[in-house]
Motif scaffolding. Structure first.
Motif, PDB file in Angstrom:
ATOM      1  N   TYR A 243      -0.028 -12.303  14.091  1.00  0.00           N
ATOM      2  CA  TYR A 243      -0.449 -11.609  12.840  1.00  0.00           C
ATOM      3  C   TYR A 243       0.199 -10.374  12.773  1.00  0.00           C
ATOM      4  O   TYR A 243       0.558  -9.708  11.925  1.00  0.00           O
ATOM      5  N   ASP A 244       0.199  -9.366  14.025  1.00  0.00           N
ATOM      6  CA  ASP A 244       0.642  -8.120  13.974  1.00  0.00           C
ATOM      7  C   ASP A 244       2.087  -7.998  13.571  1.00  0.00           C
ATOM      8  O   ASP A 244       2.396  -7.145  13.128  1.00  0.00           O
ATOM      9  N   HIS A 245       3.031  -8.998  14.284  1.00  0.00           N
ATOM     10  CA  HIS A 245       4.418  -8.856  14.391  1.00  0.00           C
ATOM     11  C   HIS A 245       5.043  -9.536  12.865  1.00  0.00           C
ATOM     12  O   HIS A 245       5.695  -8.833  12.233  1.00  0.00           O
ATOM     13  N   THR A 246       4.088 -10.542  12.358  1.00  0.00           N
ATOM     14  CA  THR A 246       4.320 -10.731  10.768  1.00  0.00           C
ATOM     15  C   THR A 246       4.022  -9.540  10.069  1.00  0.00           C
ATOM     16  O   THR A 246       4.902  -9.393   9.026  1.00  0.00           O
ATOM     17  N   TYR A 247       2.963  -8.958  10.015  1.00  0.00           N
ATOM     18  CA  TYR A 247       2.537  -8.035   9.107  1.00  0.00           C
ATOM     19  C   TYR A 247       3.463  -6.828   9.351  1.00  0.00           C
ATOM     20  O   TYR A 247       3.870  -6.149   8.393  1.00  0.00           O
ATOM     21  N   GLN A 248       4.193  -6.597  10.421  1.00  0.00           N
ATOM     22  CA  GLN A 248       5.181  -5.570  10.631  1.00  0.00           C
ATOM     23  C   GLN A 248       6.347  -5.806   9.855  1.00  0.00           C
ATOM     24  O   GLN A 248       7.110  -4.912   9.280  1.00  0.00           O
ATOM     25  N   ARG A 249       6.716  -7.026  10.035  1.00  0.00           N
ATOM     26  CA  ARG A 249       7.911  -7.388   9.363  1.00  0.00           C
ATOM     27  C   ARG A 249       7.759  -7.493   7.745  1.00  0.00           C
ATOM     28  O   ARG A 249       8.641  -6.866   7.079  1.00  0.00           O
ATOM     29  N   LEU A 250       6.790  -7.802   7.412  1.00  0.00           N
ATOM     30  CA  LEU A 250       6.076  -7.891   5.850  1.00  0.00           C
ATOM     31  C   LEU A 250       6.019  -6.416   5.286  1.00  0.00           C
ATOM     32  O   LEU A 250       6.613  -6.183   4.326  1.00  0.00           O
ATOM     33  N   SER A 251       5.713  -5.368   6.165  1.00  0.00           N
ATOM     34  CA  SER A 251       5.885  -3.851   5.615  1.00  0.00           C
ATOM     35  C   SER A 251       7.367  -3.375   5.059  1.00  0.00           C
ATOM     36  O   SER A 251       7.351  -2.612   4.522  1.00  0.00           O
ATOM     37  N   GLN A 252       8.303  -4.495   5.534  1.00  0.00           N
ATOM     38  CA  GLN A 252       9.596  -4.081   5.397  1.00  0.00           C
ATOM     39  C   GLN A 252      10.131  -4.951   4.479  1.00  0.00           C
ATOM     40  O   GLN A 252      11.222  -4.378   3.785  1.00  0.00           O
ATOM     41  N   GLU A 253       9.704  -6.054   4.324  1.00  0.00           N
ATOM     42  CA  GLU A 253      10.484  -7.240   3.655  1.00  0.00           C
ATOM     43  C   GLU A 253       9.623  -7.559   2.522  1.00  0.00           C
ATOM     44  O   GLU A 253      10.531  -8.070   1.504  1.00  0.00           O
ATOM     45  N   TYR A 254       8.483  -7.696   2.321  1.00  0.00           N
ATOM     46  CA  TYR A 254       7.626  -8.023   1.217  1.00  0.00           C
ATOM     47  C   TYR A 254       6.277  -7.483   1.242  1.00  0.00           C
ATOM     48  O   TYR A 254       5.090  -7.900   1.916  1.00  0.00           O
ATOM     49  N   ARG A 255       6.210  -6.287   0.477  1.00  0.00           N
ATOM     50  CA  ARG A 255       4.868  -5.725   0.508  1.00  0.00           C
ATOM     51  C   ARG A 255       4.270  -6.205  -0.781  1.00  0.00           C
ATOM     52  O   ARG A 255       4.143  -5.756  -1.963  1.00  0.00           O
ATOM     53  N   SER A 256       3.417  -7.206  -0.453  1.00  0.00           N
ATOM     54  CA  SER A 256       2.631  -7.815  -1.612  1.00  0.00           C
ATOM     55  C   SER A 256       1.321  -7.146  -1.949  1.00  0.00           C
ATOM     56  O   SER A 256       1.003  -6.090  -1.327  1.00  0.00           O
ATOM     57  N   GLU A 257       0.527  -7.694  -2.995  1.00  0.00           N
ATOM     58  CA  GLU A 257      -0.785  -7.217  -3.332  1.00  0.00           C
ATOM     59  C   GLU A 257      -1.636  -6.943  -1.863  1.00  0.00           C
ATOM     60  O   GLU A 257      -2.273  -6.193  -1.787  1.00  0.00           O
ATOM     61  N   TYR A 258      -1.603  -7.803  -1.225  1.00  0.00           N
ATOM     62  CA  TYR A 258      -2.477  -7.941  -0.063  1.00  0.00           C
ATOM     63  C   TYR A 258      -2.093  -6.790   0.703  1.00  0.00           C
ATOM     64  O   TYR A 258      -2.775  -6.049   1.407  1.00  0.00           O
ATOM     65  N   TYR A 259      -0.841  -6.376   1.022  1.00  0.00           N
ATOM     66  CA  TYR A 259      -0.212  -5.285   1.836  1.00  0.00           C
ATOM     67  C   TYR A 259      -0.820  -4.196   1.326  1.00  0.00           C
ATOM     68  O   TYR A 259      -1.322  -3.138   2.050  1.00  0.00           O
ATOM     69  N   PHE A 260      -0.615  -3.818   0.062  1.00  0.00           N
ATOM     70  CA  PHE A 260      -1.032  -2.500  -0.678  1.00  0.00           C
ATOM     71  C   PHE A 260      -2.762  -2.589  -0.454  1.00  0.00           C
ATOM     72  O   PHE A 260      -3.113  -1.351  -0.073  1.00  0.00           O
ATOM     73  N   LYS A 261      -3.300  -3.677  -0.593  1.00  0.00           N
ATOM     74  CA  LYS A 261      -4.756  -3.396  -0.479  1.00  0.00           C
ATOM     75  C   LYS A 261      -5.255  -3.297   1.074  1.00  0.00           C
ATOM     76  O   LYS A 261      -6.249  -2.328   1.330  1.00  0.00           O
ATOM     77  N   ASN A 262      -4.464  -3.970   2.067  1.00  0.00           N
ATOM     78  CA  ASN A 262      -4.736  -3.394   3.421  1.00  0.00           C
ATOM     79  C   ASN A 262      -4.414  -2.070   3.777  1.00  0.00           C
ATOM     80  O   ASN A 262      -5.189  -1.554   4.511  1.00  0.00           O
ATOM     81  N   THR A 263      -3.483  -1.609   3.119  1.00  0.00           N
ATOM     82  CA  THR A 263      -3.073  -0.102   3.485  1.00  0.00           C
ATOM     83  C   THR A 263      -4.283   0.966   2.652  1.00  0.00           C
ATOM     84  O   THR A 263      -4.632   1.659   3.353  1.00  0.00           O
ATOM     85  N   ILE A 264      -4.573   0.775   1.677  1.00  0.00           N
ATOM     86  CA  ILE A 264      -5.779   1.192   0.986  1.00  0.00           C
ATOM     87  C   ILE A 264      -6.974   1.223   1.992  1.00  0.00           C
ATOM     88  O   ILE A 264      -7.678   2.034   2.130  1.00  0.00           O
ATOM     89  N   ALA A 265      -7.316   0.094   2.594  1.00  0.00           N
ATOM     90  CA  ALA A 265      -8.541  -0.151   3.391  1.00  0.00           C
ATOM     91  C   ALA A 265      -8.231   0.725   4.750  1.00  0.00           C
ATOM     92  O   ALA A 265      -9.092   1.334   5.260  1.00  0.00           O
ATOM     93  N   ARG A 266      -6.819   0.655   5.322  1.00  0.00           N
ATOM     94  CA  ARG A 266      -6.755   1.336   6.259  1.00  0.00           C
ATOM     95  C   ARG A 266      -6.894   2.863   6.186  1.00  0.00           C
ATOM     96  O   ARG A 266      -7.420   3.401   7.017  1.00  0.00           O
ATOM     97  N   ARG A 267      -6.170   3.340   5.284  1.00  0.00           N
ATOM     98  CA  ARG A 267      -5.621   4.837   5.077  1.00  0.00           C
ATOM     99  C   ARG A 267      -6.857   5.532   4.176  1.00  0.00           C
ATOM    100  O   ARG A 267      -7.088   6.731   4.735  1.00  0.00           O
ATOM    101  N   ARG A 268      -7.578   4.824   3.242  1.00  0.00           N
ATOM    102  CA  ARG A 268      -8.513   5.627   2.683  1.00  0.00           C
ATOM    103  C   ARG A 268      -9.843   5.154   2.892  1.00  0.00           C
ATOM    104  O   ARG A 268     -10.787   6.126   3.133  1.00  0.00           O
ATOM    105  N   LEU A 269     -10.069   3.780   3.221  1.00  0.00           N
ATOM    106  CA  LEU A 269     -11.671   3.649   3.565  1.00  0.00           C
ATOM    107  C   LEU A 269     -11.851   3.978   4.976  1.00  0.00           C
ATOM    108  O   LEU A 269     -12.789   4.995   5.326  1.00  0.00           O
ATOM    109  N   LEU A 270     -11.074   3.563   5.806  1.00  0.00           N
ATOM    110  CA  LEU A 270     -11.384   3.895   7.372  1.00  0.00           C
ATOM    111  C   LEU A 270     -10.589   5.003   7.805  1.00  0.00           C
ATOM    112  O   LEU A 270     -11.155   5.982   8.830  1.00  0.00           O
ATOM    113  N   GLY A 271      -9.563   5.408   7.284  1.00  0.00           N
ATOM    114  CA  GLY A 271      -8.882   6.618   7.557  1.00  0.00           C
ATOM    115  C   GLY A 271      -9.621   7.944   7.191  1.00  0.00           C
ATOM    116  O   GLY A 271      -9.563   9.084   7.724  1.00  0.00           O
ATOM    117  N   ARG A 272     -10.257   7.892   5.851  1.00  0.00           N
ATOM    118  CA  ARG A 272     -11.097   9.090   5.563  1.00  0.00           C
ATOM    119  C   ARG A 272     -12.577   9.129   5.546  1.00  0.00           C
ATOM    120  O   ARG A 272     -13.186   9.968   5.534  1.00  0.00           O
TER     121      ARG A 272
END
Length: 294
Positions: free
Chosen positions: A49-78
């Motif tokens: 999961y981690d390695h796939t996610y890392q590759r997707l961050s460069q190759e295919y940033r889907s809606e899931y990737y955006f949502k997960n980044t919001i969750a990480r950086r806004r919900l848990l980051g702040r």
């Protein structure tokens, strides 16, 4: 045989995670072999999961990737899960807000990835501005200029950069108009708007179901709008609390999955076991390495 990033991104879909929880590792192994070129006997599930996610961050940033980044950086980051909650696909009128974070205020995030069109953006934002304290569009560089032109000036704009950080291109203007009670009631579940009425009027509705919505709307319209806005946040934080145990058990690539997807209690326990075992083995391995170096 290899698979493309878009197909590999299905690893993060609810049905694939549910299958994994039910003991079906076939798609996880397929991604390991055909996307990561890994020997499935030598790589842990969490690493897949981690390695796939890392590759997707460069190759295919889907809606899931955006949502997960919001969750990480806004919900848990702040914020803290003790004081904040994130909702996914929250219905507002004829629209569905991609992400809503509730803490002392309500903040809506509408995602427009490079694979999305802006066809309904104006309609969506008009709904969100009637309900939430702040509204943002989160987009990629590809449609940044179009979003800045199309979005109401009260709407903030965040660009998800190629380095996967948020760059604020325009700040959101806090809502000043009274919250739209009709839209609010339409957006809530039955038990939620009943609780909202009880908290703000002291009345527990005892009318036929056919008259319940109308009664609740009328009752809430007698209450100060700012009080309604505050209570609305409190009720949703209680009724739609994020599962902190599951969130803490899963890798960072699956934060959004823990928030957005519905799993059975057995599936939740299975996922916690699968990914918890990964984390534990990493800790053991790390400790062993430190011991060998000392």
């Amino acid at each position: 045989m290899t698979i493309r990033a878009r197909e590999a991104s299905k690893l993060f879909n609810s049905n694939k995670l549910a299958a994994l929880a039910d003991g079906d590792y076939s798609y996880v192994e397929k991604v390991a072999r055909e996307f990561l070129n890994q020997d499935v006997s030598k790589i842990a599930v969490c690493d897949i999961y981690d390695h796939t996610y890392q590759r997707l961050s460069q190759e295919y940033r889907s809606e899931y990737y955006f949502k997960n980044t919001i969750a990480r950086r806004r919900l848990l980051g702040r914020h803290s899960l003790k004081t904040a909650t994130m909702l996914s696909e929250f219905r507002v009128g004829s629209s569905k807000a991609d992400c809503v974070i509730l803490n002392g205020k309500s903040t809506c995030y509408e995602i427009k990835s490079e694979y999305d069109t802006l066809n309904r953006l104006e309609e969506q934002l008009n709904d969100y501005l009637k309900l939430f304290d702040e509204v943002y569009v989160v987009c990629s560089a590809k449609n940044l200029e179009s979003v800045l032109k199309a979005a109401d000036e009260r709407v903030g704009v965040l660009e998800l950069t190629r380095k996967n950080y948020f760059s604020e291109k325009r700040a959101a203007t806090p809502r000043v108009d009274p919250i739209n009670v009709d839209l609010l009631v339409k957006s809530l579940r039955k038990e939620e708007y009943i609780e909202l009425v009880r908290r703000n009027t002291g009345v527990i509705p005892s009318v036929p179901n056919s008259k319940l919505v109308s009664f609740c709307k009328s009752a809430l319209k007698t209450v100060d709008p700012e009080q309604i806005a505050t209570s609305f946040i409190e009720v949703l934080k209680e009724k739609r609390l994020n599962d902190s145990n599951l969130l803490n058990a899963l890798p960072s690539s699956l934060i959004n999955a823990a928030i957005s997807y519905q799993f059975s209690s057995l599936q939740v326990e299975a996922l916690k076991s699968i990914f918890g075992a990964c984390k534990e083995s990493r800790c053991i391995s790390h400790t062993s390495e430190e011991s060998s170096l000392s």
